[in-house]
Design an enzyme around this catalytic site. Structure first.
Site, mmCIF file in Angstrom:
data_model
loop_
_atom_site.group_PDB
_atom_site.id
_atom_site.type_symbol
_atom_site.label_atom_id
_atom_site.label_comp_id
_atom_site.label_asym_id
_atom_site.label_seq_id
_atom_site.Cartn_x
_atom_site.Cartn_y
_atom_site.Cartn_z
ATOM 1 N N GLY A 169 56.204 -17.850 9.508
ATOM 2 C CA GLY A 169 55.884 -17.122 10.743
ATOM 3 C C GLY A 169 55.323 -18.062 11.791
ATOM 4 O O GLY A 169 55.453 -19.281 11.672
ATOM 5 N N ASN A 170 54.719 -17.511 12.815
ATOM 6 C CA ASN A 170 54.056 -18.346 13.818
ATOM 7 C C ASN A 170 52.865 -17.589 14.401
ATOM 8 O O ASN A 170 52.614 -16.446 14.036
ATOM 9 C CB ASN A 170 55.044 -18.790 14.907
ATOM 10 C CG ASN A 170 55.633 -17.601 15.640
ATOM 11 O OD1 ASN A 170 54.928 -16.865 16.319
ATOM 12 N ND2 ASN A 170 56.941 -17.390 15.479
#
Ligand code: CTP
Length: 401
Positions: free
Chosen positions: A209-210
């Site tokens: 993810g980020n």
């Protein structure tokens, strides 16, 4: 009579500035508004309901039930009736309750049910106003799309002098008039917004993810809705939320899901704002079982995801406006220009990680807008809510008016 036909909720809380609320009420009534006063128990310590009901020609609402006849005051009906809800004065306590959904009185329950614009005029001592807790709660209200009437500097009831004085009733009246007569620029328009990160599944417990919080995309969706647009908000996993009835939230997790939802929504849209931080790569295969710890290295093969913005740029008609974002670390403008052309965008909103206060997680942003004619407009550091207004203004300018 600039407020003829307008329904206004005037919320009054326990501050010494409550006496000014009586003057404000008089001004609103003189302009032709119908005003329902909702007062907190502490508010009644500062100004009597008799004064307020005489001025508004209506009983003041304060309790959930009428003490005499057991009648029930519906906060939901009130919330739907109003064209604007004005809370003046707003104490630190009420602002805190509003920010955190503590609905233990009529005023805060009405606030939580209100679908109309909300205007909050804080009034408190300077140190209370400056306290990080108050400031954090105020920024949460701004995130919810509420407007704050900044208190002025001056002499305070405590004898101290500083920022915390409620704005004068005449000035608040002008802000109410301005808000209620503002022309909605995107009535009957439909807009797609993507927001937040995407999560690319590795196995049942792990993902790539980020750090995108979704705050920028949600602020843009709120501003578009404020301007009258019907918004489809395709959102990755985020902790922010909206209860705006003109925003239809489509929740997705992966880049592939975001792609599918966006392609399908875009067909019926006049514009799209690609604010999501879509993962550029996704695991080639997802494990069914949790991968156990071992002594060996673990190499995960990644393949590129589909570029949603580029695909929308490929299929878009001349009438549709497409807006992209670029988060860059170097050669910012040149890289943004390349993305603009490659993805066939109408304009691109550039964030540089070199600017303090811009990017992931924070409540502020600093942007440069670059359009197809190579106009570059550099904006100052602002709250994401204010930045959203600049972006929506540009959407209107390039072709949605
Ligand atoms: N974008 C998208 N779909 C993707 C990747 C990006 O819609 N799979 C959109 C973003 O929402 C943003 C714009 O494309 O509006 C630019 O995103 P960015 O990640 O900066 O660009 P990339 O094309 O991925 O280029 P790079 O990461 O190599 O800089």
């Amino acid at each position: 009579m600039r407020l003829e036909g307008k329904n206004i909720i005037l919320g009054i809380t326990g501050s010494i500035a409550a006496y000014k609320a009586a003057m404000l009420l008089r001004l609103l009534i003189k302009e032709g508004a119908e005003v329902q006063v909702v007062i907190t128990p502490a508010g009644k310590e500062f100004i009597t309901p008799v004064t307020l009901s005489a001025l508004s020609n209506k009983p003041v609402v304060s309790e959930f039930f009428g003490a005499n006849d057991g009648s029930w005051n519906s906060h939901v009906d009130l919330g739907l009736w109003a064209d604007i809800m004005l809370i003046a004065p707003a104490t630190a306590t009420t602002i805190g309750k509003m920010a955190n959904g503590i609905a233990d009185n009529m005023l805060v329950t009405t606030y939580l049910s209100a679908k109309c614009p909300v205007l909050v005029a804080p009034a408190m001592d300077l140190d209370m106003f400056a306290h990080p807790s108050t400031q954090r709660n105020i920024s949460i209200l701004k995130e919810y799309g509420n407007s704050i009437v900044e208190p002025g500097e001056g002499e305070l009831a405590s004898g101290l002098s500083g920022k915390g004085r409620m704005e004068e009733p005449e000035k608040i009246l002008e802000i109410v008039v301005e808000q209620l007569s503002r022309k909605k620029k995107l009535l009957n328009k439909t807009v797609l917004v993507t927001a937040g990160p995407t999560y690319e599944k590795i196995d049942p417990v792990r993902f790539i993810g980020n750090h995108s919080s979704g705050k920028m995309g949600y602020a843009i969706a709120e501003e578009l809705a404020k301007q009258g647009a019907q918004v489809t908000l395709v959102s990755g996993p985020v902790s922010v939320s909206t209860n705006n009835r003109n925003i239809n939230v489509v929740k997705v997790v992966s880049a592939q899901e975001m792609y599918a939802a966006s392609i399908s929504a875009f067909k019926n849209c006049d514009a799209a704002v690609m604010c999501a931080a879509v993962a550029d790569f996704t695991p080639v295969k997802t494990e069914d079982q949790k991968t156990k710890r071992g002594k060996e290295n673990w190499n995960i093969e990644l393949e590129p995801t589909k570029d949603i913005a580029a695909e929308l740029g490929r299929v878009k008609t001349k009438k549709q406006v497409l807006v992209g974002f670029a988060l860059e670390t170097n050669d910012e403008v040149a890289n943004a220009q390349k993305k603009l052309l490659k993805k066939n965008l109408d304009f691109i909103v550039l964030n540089s990680l070199n600017d303090k206060g811009a990017g992931f997680g924070v409540d502020t942003n600093k942007i440069t807008i670059v359009d197809r004619n190579n106009n570059q407009k550099v904006f100052e550091l602002k709250s994401k809510v204010e930045v959203a207004k600049d972006i929506v203004e540009k959407i209107v300018e390039v072709g949605l008016e």
